[in-house]
Scaffold this active site. Sequence first.
Site, mmCIF file in Angstrom:
data_model
loop_
_atom_site.group_PDB
_atom_site.id
_atom_site.type_symbol
_atom_site.label_atom_id
_atom_site.label_comp_id
_atom_site.label_asym_id
_atom_site.label_seq_id
_atom_site.Cartn_x
_atom_site.Cartn_y
_atom_site.Cartn_z
ATOM 1 N N GLN A 38 0.896 -1.245 0.071
ATOM 2 C CA GLN A 38 0.015 -0.110 -0.143
ATOM 3 C C GLN A 38 0.914 1.401 -0.080
ATOM 4 O O GLN A 38 2.003 1.243 0.311
ATOM 5 C CB GLN A 38 -0.976 0.044 1.125
ATOM 6 N N TYR A 68 -10.138 5.084 19.740
ATOM 7 C CA TYR A 68 -10.442 3.809 18.724
ATOM 8 C C TYR A 68 -9.486 2.635 19.666
ATOM 9 O O TYR A 68 -10.103 1.555 19.760
ATOM 10 C CB TYR A 68 -9.890 3.863 17.546
ATOM 11 N N GLN A 69 -8.274 2.886 19.823
ATOM 12 C CA GLN A 69 -7.245 1.905 20.402
ATOM 13 C C GLN A 69 -8.094 1.319 21.836
ATOM 14 O O GLN A 69 -8.022 0.029 21.932
ATOM 15 C CB GLN A 69 -6.133 2.287 20.716
ATOM 16 N N ASP A 93 0.235 0.084 13.028
ATOM 17 C CA ASP A 93 0.598 1.162 13.823
ATOM 18 C C ASP A 93 0.902 1.228 15.399
ATOM 19 O O ASP A 93 1.762 2.036 15.807
ATOM 20 C CB ASP A 93 -0.426 2.463 13.475
ATOM 21 N N GLU A 113 0.893 -8.746 11.581
ATOM 22 C CA GLU A 113 0.680 -7.664 10.745
ATOM 23 C C GLU A 113 1.258 -7.858 9.259
ATOM 24 O O GLU A 113 2.470 -8.400 9.226
ATOM 25 C CB GLU A 113 1.226 -6.330 11.231
ATOM 26 N N ASP A 144 0.469 -12.904 7.062
ATOM 27 C CA ASP A 144 -0.994 -12.891 6.581
ATOM 28 C C ASP A 144 -1.774 -13.383 7.812
ATOM 29 O O ASP A 144 -1.790 -14.637 8.102
ATOM 30 C CB ASP A 144 -1.463 -13.562 5.482
ATOM 31 N N ASP A 162 -7.991 -5.466 13.791
ATOM 32 C CA ASP A 162 -7.797 -3.917 13.554
ATOM 33 C C ASP A 162 -7.457 -3.694 11.849
ATOM 34 O O ASP A 162 -6.435 -3.605 11.678
ATOM 35 C CB ASP A 162 -6.690 -3.486 14.463
ATOM 36 N N SER A 163 -8.484 -3.787 11.151
ATOM 37 C CA SER A 163 -8.449 -3.749 9.837
ATOM 38 C C SER A 163 -8.925 -2.459 9.248
ATOM 39 O O SER A 163 -9.527 -1.656 9.998
ATOM 40 C CB SER A 163 -9.469 -4.899 9.022
ATOM 41 N N ASP A 165 -10.706 -0.644 5.763
ATOM 42 C CA ASP A 165 -12.247 -1.030 5.339
ATOM 43 C C ASP A 165 -12.058 -2.042 4.325
ATOM 44 O O ASP A 165 -11.224 -2.624 3.715
ATOM 45 C CB ASP A 165 -12.483 0.321 4.547
#
Lengths: 290, 290
Positions: A38, A68-69, A93, A113, A144, A162-163, A165
Amino acid sequence: MNSFKEGWFTETGVLNSETTNLSIRVDQMIHSQKSKYQNILVFQSKLFGRCLVLDDAIQCTEKDEFSYQEMISFLPLNSHERPAKVLIIGGGDGGVVREVVKHPAVEEVIMCEIDEAVVDVSKRFLPFMSGAFDSPKLKLLFEDGYEFVKNHKNEFDVIITDSSDPKGPAECLFQEPYYRALYESLRSGGIICCQAESYWFDLAFIKQLYSKCKGIFKSVAYGSTLVPSYPSGQIGFLVCSKDKVVDFSDPIHKFSPKEYNSMNLRYYTSDIHTGAFRLPPFVQNELDSV
Amino acid sequence: MNSFKEGWFTETGVLNSETTNLSIRVDQMIHSQKSKYQNILVFQSKLFGRCLVLDDAIQCTEKDEFSYQEMISFLPLNSHERPAKVLIIGGGDGGVVREVVKHPAVEEVIMCEIDEAVVDVSKRFLPFMSGAFDSPKLKLLFEDGYEFVKNHKNEFDVIITDSSDPKGPAECLFQEPYYRALYESLRSGGIICCQAESYWFDLAFIKQLYSKCKGIFKSVAYGSTLVPSYPSGQIGFLVCSKDKVVDFSDPIHKFSPKEYNSMNLRYYTSDIHTGAFRLPPFVQNELDSV
């Protein structure tokens, strides 16, 4: 709309970007690279502080990432009697693992991750996110997460997804086979928590997810939090238990104000936990109709 | 940024528009006029439905206006034992009066809107907002609400200030003399509820308001709601009682699910009412330090 124009970043990589967009004034570009998976971007802004962007979608900002976390971590952890062994899928992150290792019952965390570059960028440019990568509780794998889950059955007390969209590489993390694999990977009494979009913008999608999970798990609930740098300012999580009836609105572990402070919690409290599952009728009625 | 460009409306008229902006794709321009007080604009969009904009700031959209109108109305009404006589300052779109007249204890509503053009536009283009302008409970006045309040002492059970942001004409509605005038205009046992901005973007400002109100009223609280078309997606209200100690998180009037449905409430429930006052520590600690 373009993502960069005259000193503004406009978020063109999210689900509803054809109909609405958030723009943030950029003070300084910090970093930009293309990883194997990405585009990764870090910039500095006055209102949101440091911002991490993947494929033109904001992942976290210094101003609001904690809500969020903390919620994706403590909603499942505090709903489980003894969350000793935790798996995190994604979360490169570092924000989720930063929260998870705070929990006194957590002994061991495995994090999968897929993109090592995100972890590297976080370590270099997001010091407020990356402080727990050297925790002795953590085993960090660059692979993966879906494949990992398939190969580890009956092993985890809590699994947090924690993906990003459900478009592109993360799409498979919103489909039934993935939830079945999570189910198998949990120990008895286990709980999952997955990012599950905004009830303002994605209610039909949430209803589908909720329906899939109802077919697999014993108890299923949608818990809400607020993140102003995400579309609509609201996002939620599907929390599901493998084989025990769980009232997710009533956490088993309750923290005192003294504990919030010593754990540096800025958003999560036991009352906020309960409130996260008290949904407006326009949402609850839809979920009840599943 | 410009407010209209290549089929998008960008909200340039809000408090933080120098650092962040929301853009909405415009399907159709419906109406545009300059009244004696402000620029009035109505457009149609796919995601938010029909949108009302005053001086480049979104006032309400068809998709999400109910969460604001229901909360600014029922937080004070359900905290008052017998809210018979209600004053609404502003609220020209009609959304607040639509909710207020639903309450069984409300007998009489006076609404002071300075700009008759907003009411006209709502009647013509926002049928989902303007349905209660012909309520027999309502007396609608086109005059300056602040002047009205100064001339009506000891008269109202509940006063709701549905104002725009504290820049331009509404600025005086966020200053101490206005709150003192509201105090005087309340009957014994009375309660006010005022629009009080977002804790994500305007926390220092909220703290100032909170401090001013603490110096005047007996009980003061900040209650939160979600409006995705407003900056940050979160906005709140200062709710203050004249001379009684009130726990605003515990409503006196509790509606049953059957009542929600018959009143067509889509956001407000008694649990949501309670949750609105359970603030994250990063907010509560600031207010507690006042």
